[in-house]
Design a protein around this motif. Structure first.
Motif: not given
Length: 348
Positions: A63-71, A57-61, A14-20
């Motif tokens: 980086s979206d928890a909901d999309y990881i669940v679906q995909h 929704s965009g962002g790094p591969a 899993n990835a952060l959308k940004s280090p921030r």
């Protein structure tokens, strides 16, 4: 391999959308120094990420928890997904206090903002090994969270992982019943040693192929420095480094132990016995033999059904070999690899 076979995935990046994203958990002065990590200095000329792992929704591969669940989670019937992330390379930083602050902030972010998003998610505790005492404090702080399943370390280290300076980390992990996951990292970056025993390679392909050398060095160190003997309940999960080098290691260690056992008097058994009892290996990515039967023979050599762990390495695109080989094993062996071994190792 049937998607309906229940699985435990031990390596999801899993990835952060940004280090921030982790900044709210940063104290000063570290927040102003940022959360960047060292790189190996060998940029890949190709993108290893699956094209469909980019969230809508965009962002790094990844980086979206909901999309990881679906995909990933739902289509593959994954009961638990161990999130290894990318922050294990924090041990390559030169400043031990900055590294410890990043590890702590990242762990808090994972425990509070990411892992609660799905019942299948389990985390790994990132620690900065430059200062083992701070690493122990971080393990003690995070280990009581039921969502944390392991301690994760990178192969990119300030020294070989069997050395005594790291033993307090292993004592803390063993005390909490947590395995140590080791993953290839940014070897040669930051304050780490060259990525090969002979120095720095020239090209990315050379660098990418040296992964097994890093695992060999750390495993030889762990065994010969007596870590499995000193911590008999501690287990290691070697993730993302293949397995074709394992028989060579077993055979060569035992051969040399016969003549050189006086140099490692704390070992009470043959080195291969410690490896078989204390180390497991992810089944992805795997090497690709021209003849698939060669890989099945290799599986027999390493007792694959008892030491392999299923992993998708998501969002990287390199699980085809593993899937094809596992389909050729008995249903009982497949079940051990895709579910039982990880359930026991991570105490899920």
């Amino acid at each position: 391999m049937s998607a309906t076979m229940k699985k435990i995935d031990v390596d999801v990046h899993n990835a952060l959308k940004s280090p921030r994203d982790i900044y709210p958990y940063f104290p000063q002065p570290w927040k102003s120094q940022g959360a960047g990590l060292p790189t190996s200095g060998y940029p890949s000329p190709i993108d290893f990420k699956r094209e469909n792992s980019i969230p809508p929704s965009g962002g790094p591969a990844a980086s979206d928890a909901d999309y990881i669940v679906q995909h990933l989670i739902e289509p593959n019937d994954i009961e638990f997904a161990i999130m290894t992330g990318h922050y294990f390379d924090v041990s390559a930083l030169v400043d031990p206090d900055h590294a410890a602050a990043i590890a702590s902030a990242y762990n808090d972010y994972m425990a509070n903002d990411w892992l609660p998003k799905h019942a299948s998610f389990r985390g790994t505790i990132v620690v900065a090994t430059q200062d083992p005492f701070q690493a122990v404090r971080e393990i003690d702080r995070m280990a009581e969270r039921s969502s944390m399943a392991a301690v994760v370390l990178s192969t990119a280290q300030p020294g070989l992982l069997g050395q005594r300076r790291f033993h307090p980390i292993y004592e803390a992990a063993a005390r909490h019943g947590l395995p140590i996951a080791i993953h290839p990292g940014a070897d040669g970056g930051g304050g780490t040693y060259p990525p090969t025993p002979s120095g720095y390679p020239t090209h990315f392909m050379e660098y990418h192929l040296r992964t097994s050398q890093s695992f060999l060095g750390h495993m030889i160190s762990l065994v010969c420095e007596g870590v499995p003997e000193k911590f008999p309940n501690l287990k290691f999960a070697m993730l993302g480094g293949g397995v074709s080098w394992v028989p060579h290691l077993l055979w060569r260690l035992d051969k040399n132990y016969k003549a050189l056992r006086s140099t490692v008097p704390w070992l009470k058994r043959f080195p291969s016995e410690y490896i078989r009892d204390h180390f497991l290996f992810s089944a992805n990515p795997l090497e690709e033999a021209y003849d698939p039967q060669n890989m099945l023979d290799l599986f027999n050599m390493i007792d694959a059904e008892n030491v392999l762990l299923y992993s998708s390495d998501y969002p990287n695109r390199d699980d085809g070999t593993a899937t094809n080989l596992l389909n050729r094993l008995s249903p009982e062996a497949r079940k051990k690899i895709v579910y039982d071994n990880a359930k026991k190792l991570y105490r899920l």
